[in-house]
Enzyme design. Structure first.
Site, mmCIF file in Angstrom:
data_model
loop_
_atom_site.group_PDB
_atom_site.id
_atom_site.type_symbol
_atom_site.label_atom_id
_atom_site.label_comp_id
_atom_site.label_asym_id
_atom_site.label_seq_id
_atom_site.Cartn_x
_atom_site.Cartn_y
_atom_site.Cartn_z
ATOM 1 N N GLY A 126 41.904 43.161 28.624
ATOM 2 C CA GLY A 126 41.705 41.811 28.085
ATOM 3 C C GLY A 126 42.823 40.861 28.464
ATOM 4 O O GLY A 126 43.658 40.512 27.641
ATOM 5 N N SER A 160 35.853 43.957 32.099
ATOM 6 C CA SER A 160 35.004 44.968 32.741
ATOM 7 C C SER A 160 34.790 46.120 31.775
ATOM 8 O O SER A 160 35.745 46.578 31.132
ATOM 9 C CB SER A 160 35.677 45.520 34.002
ATOM 10 O OG SER A 160 35.842 44.502 34.945
ATOM 11 N N GLU A 243 47.932 48.526 39.162
ATOM 12 C CA GLU A 243 46.579 48.147 39.555
ATOM 13 C C GLU A 243 46.524 47.756 41.029
ATOM 14 O O GLU A 243 45.723 48.273 41.797
ATOM 15 C CB GLU A 243 46.121 46.967 38.675
ATOM 16 C CG GLU A 243 44.709 46.506 38.946
ATOM 17 C CD GLU A 243 44.259 45.421 37.973
ATOM 18 O OE1 GLU A 243 45.111 44.667 37.473
ATOM 19 O OE2 GLU A 243 43.041 45.333 37.717
ATOM 20 N N ASN A 372 43.244 36.748 45.726
ATOM 21 C CA ASN A 372 44.085 36.923 46.913
ATOM 22 C C ASN A 372 44.918 35.669 47.213
ATOM 23 O O ASN A 372 46.004 35.772 47.791
ATOM 24 C CB ASN A 372 43.218 37.324 48.109
ATOM 25 C CG ASN A 372 42.790 38.778 48.013
ATOM 26 O OD1 ASN A 372 43.006 39.430 46.977
ATOM 27 N ND2 ASN A 372 42.201 39.314 49.075
HETATM 28 C C1 FAD Z 1 34.651 42.232 39.304
HETATM 29 C C2 FAD Z 1 35.636 41.571 38.400
HETATM 30 C C3 FAD Z 1 36.202 42.304 37.370
HETATM 31 C C4 FAD Z 1 37.089 41.692 36.490
HETATM 32 N N1 FAD Z 1 37.572 42.423 35.436
HETATM 33 C C5 FAD Z 1 38.421 41.839 34.552
HETATM 34 C C6 FAD Z 1 38.893 42.579 33.427
HETATM 35 O O1 FAD Z 1 38.537 43.741 33.227
HETATM 36 N N2 FAD Z 1 39.717 41.958 32.562
HETATM 37 C C7 FAD Z 1 40.125 40.671 32.730
HETATM 38 O O2 FAD Z 1 40.912 40.185 31.920
HETATM 39 N N3 FAD Z 1 39.673 39.924 33.786
HETATM 40 C C8 FAD Z 1 38.834 40.486 34.692
HETATM 41 N N4 FAD Z 1 38.352 39.760 35.760
HETATM 42 C C9 FAD Z 1 38.691 38.346 35.857
HETATM 43 C C10 FAD Z 1 39.685 38.053 36.975
HETATM 44 O O3 FAD Z 1 40.956 38.542 36.643
HETATM 45 C C11 FAD Z 1 39.683 36.535 37.192
HETATM 46 O O4 FAD Z 1 38.415 36.165 37.654
HETATM 47 C C12 FAD Z 1 40.736 36.102 38.177
HETATM 48 O O5 FAD Z 1 42.023 36.292 37.641
HETATM 49 C C13 FAD Z 1 40.581 34.613 38.565
HETATM 50 O O6 FAD Z 1 40.533 33.829 37.430
HETATM 51 P P1 FAD Z 1 39.353 32.754 37.241
HETATM 52 O O7 FAD Z 1 38.055 33.454 37.462
HETATM 53 O O8 FAD Z 1 39.571 32.059 35.943
HETATM 54 O O9 FAD Z 1 39.496 31.743 38.438
HETATM 55 P P2 FAD Z 1 40.556 30.529 38.551
HETATM 56 O O10 FAD Z 1 41.899 30.963 38.067
HETATM 57 O O11 FAD Z 1 39.963 29.326 37.890
HETATM 58 O O12 FAD Z 1 40.615 30.325 40.093
HETATM 59 C C14 FAD Z 1 39.607 29.605 40.833
HETATM 60 C C15 FAD Z 1 40.056 29.525 42.288
HETATM 61 O O13 FAD Z 1 41.284 28.794 42.397
HETATM 62 C C16 FAD Z 1 42.265 29.576 43.091
HETATM 63 N N5 FAD Z 1 43.589 29.335 42.494
HETATM 64 C C17 FAD Z 1 43.892 29.276 41.179
HETATM 65 N N6 FAD Z 1 45.220 29.077 41.037
HETATM 66 C C18 FAD Z 1 45.753 29.019 42.279
HETATM 67 C C19 FAD Z 1 47.082 28.850 42.773
HETATM 68 N N7 FAD Z 1 48.126 28.675 41.964
HETATM 69 N N8 FAD Z 1 47.258 28.836 44.131
HETATM 70 C C20 FAD Z 1 46.205 29.017 44.982
HETATM 71 N N9 FAD Z 1 44.928 29.173 44.550
HETATM 72 C C21 FAD Z 1 44.712 29.190 43.231
HETATM 73 C C22 FAD Z 1 41.850 31.017 42.861
HETATM 74 O O14 FAD Z 1 42.370 31.857 43.875
HETATM 75 C C23 FAD Z 1 40.329 30.913 42.906
HETATM 76 O O15 FAD Z 1 39.882 30.934 44.241
HETATM 77 C C24 FAD Z 1 37.454 40.327 36.661
HETATM 78 C C25 FAD Z 1 36.901 39.586 37.708
HETATM 79 C C26 FAD Z 1 35.991 40.194 38.563
HETATM 80 C C27 FAD Z 1 35.402 39.372 39.674
#
Ligand code: FAD
Length: 389
Positions: A126, A160, A243, A372
């Protein structure tokens, strides 16, 4: 550098192979993101645990086999070779487990690790919240101290396995006046506690692979804190290191996919189908990259065994395996041509395998475990020493 295995390691491999060949289910289990598949995967974990293979590098008293990380890599190679089921408790055994090993009290180790190894207790992670994804320091969920309990309020998302898990580990803001990564505490929360609402989220394939988790005055004992109060960020960074840097995606997973890719290439070639030379090059490149990733991981493990730690280079690792996974699946889809888009039940789908499903999941690799783009920021700042702006 000596890349050969010792006779003890070879014996360990033979023992693992023999056990897996005798026990791995002959038919694939249903998806672990369905209720029935989750149950079936938990039963498999119980069997694995009964055989002493659930978490080979952990000490025996915590449900492990007392092996070292090199033997774990060997076990992983055998696990994928045997086509064994995916690990339903990967958030527990690969991420939280090593973190408890480093930061947990003796009581916490004894309480949580054995049931984690056996998957009697399956864990969800979480971190993410609606307004805290890449920017994890923006976490808003709070945990206020009331006597000998935390009272948790707020929301987590994208957890997840959250739809079926028993416990969640996460970071919560324990200092209401704090900002960013200060004032956060790492807390372990039972998902059956009063005030917890778990709302499954359907993925692209219609399965509930994620959940949103809501906390309304959820009372959790203070002893569920992992590490020091308000030091949650450091503890979570250790979890993220395991991780990205080692445990979540062992090299065997990619060697296995590379192997299947070479087999697919040979089948297509044997059919007499014309193959674009770029695809042939890509197959060779994928195979070499999977081998390179393996050697790099062996190097990481050797370093850890010599007392080293996982640092910012974990971000390089995460980019490498996630991009390799996408490339391998794209290459497979290219080899299959239009048939790649067929769903498994379609009449002309014979021999197509599960490449499409694998491709869809591979697309999420550059997002989960920290995107990434964010990993590239970490590399720029912490490894290359470039300025933040
Ligand atoms: C298959 C899967 C499993 C997951 N499992 C878990 C889980 O078990 N627990 C959990 O807590 N989360 C989980 N996640 C969530 C995951 O950690 C987040 O989706 C991820 O950290 C990105 O956050 P966001 O989706 O809010 O996107 P955002 O943070 O809103 O990002 C949107 C876009 O902006 C880019 N971006 C944001 N900030 C920057 C920066 N400073 N510089 C350059 N680019 C930037 C990002 O790279 C992305 O392309 C999971 C996600 C997936 C897809």
């Amino acid at each position: 550098m000596d890349l050969s295995y010792s006779s003890e390691q070879q014996a360990f491999r033979a023992e693992a192979r023999e056990w897996l060949e005798a026990h791995v289910p002959k038919q694939p289990l249903p998806s672990l993101d369905t209720a029935a598949g989750f149950r079936a995967h938990r039963e498999w974990e119980l069997e694995l645990n009964a055989g002493g293979w659930a978490m080979v590098p952990w000490p025996v008293e915590y449900g492990g086999r007392g092996a070292n990380l090199l033997e774990w890599l060997i076990f992983e190679e055998e696990y994928y070779r045997a086509g064994a089921p995916g690990r339903v408790n990967q958030n527990g055994i690969f991420l939280l487990g090593p973190t408890i090993m480093e930061y947990g009290t003796p009581e916490q180790k004894a309480r949580y690790l054995p049931k984690m190894a056996s998957s009697e207790e399956v864990w969800a992670q979480g971190w993410s919240e609606p307004n805290a994804g890449s920017d994890m320091a923006a976490i808003q969920a709070t945990a206020a101290i009331d006597g000998d309990h935390y009272v948790i309020n707020g929301q987590k998302t994208w957890a997840s396995r959250g739809a079926y898990a028993d416990w969640l580990f996460g970071m919560f803001r324990t200092d209401p006046d704090s900002e960013r990564h200060k004032g956060l505490t790492f807390i372990l929360v039972p998902l059956d506690a009063e005030g917890v609402t778990v709302r499954p989220i359907e993925q692209l394939d219609g399965e509930a692979g994620f959940a949103e988790v809501f906390f309304d005055d959820v009372r959790v004992p203070l002893e569920n804190r992992l590490g020091e109060s308000e030091q949650g960020w450091s503890v979570a960074m250790a979890t993220a290191g395991f991780e990205r840097g080692l445990m979540l995606r062992s090299p065997a997973r990619f060697q296995n996919t590379a192997h299947k890719l070479v087999e697919l290439y040979r089948e297509v070639e044997a059919n007499g189908d014309e193959i674009d030379p770029c695809l042939r090059d890509s197959v060779a490149r994928c195979w070499m990259d999977a081998e390179a990733y393996t050697l790099n991981t062996y190097q990481t493990v050797s370093r850890l065994l010599a007392g080293g730690k996982i640092g910012a280079e974990a971000s390089l690792n995460k980019i490498f395996w996630s991009e390799l996974d996408v490339t391998m699946h794209e290459t497979a889809l290219g080899l299959l041509g239009a048939r790649a888009e067929l769903l498994p039940g379609a009449s002309a789908a014979e021999g197509v395998g599960d490449w499409l499903d694998g491709f869809l999941f591979a697309l999420s690799g550059p997002i989960y475990a920290g995107t990434n783009e964010v990993q590239r920021n970490i590399i720029a700042e912490r490894i290359l020493g470039l300025p933040r702006k």
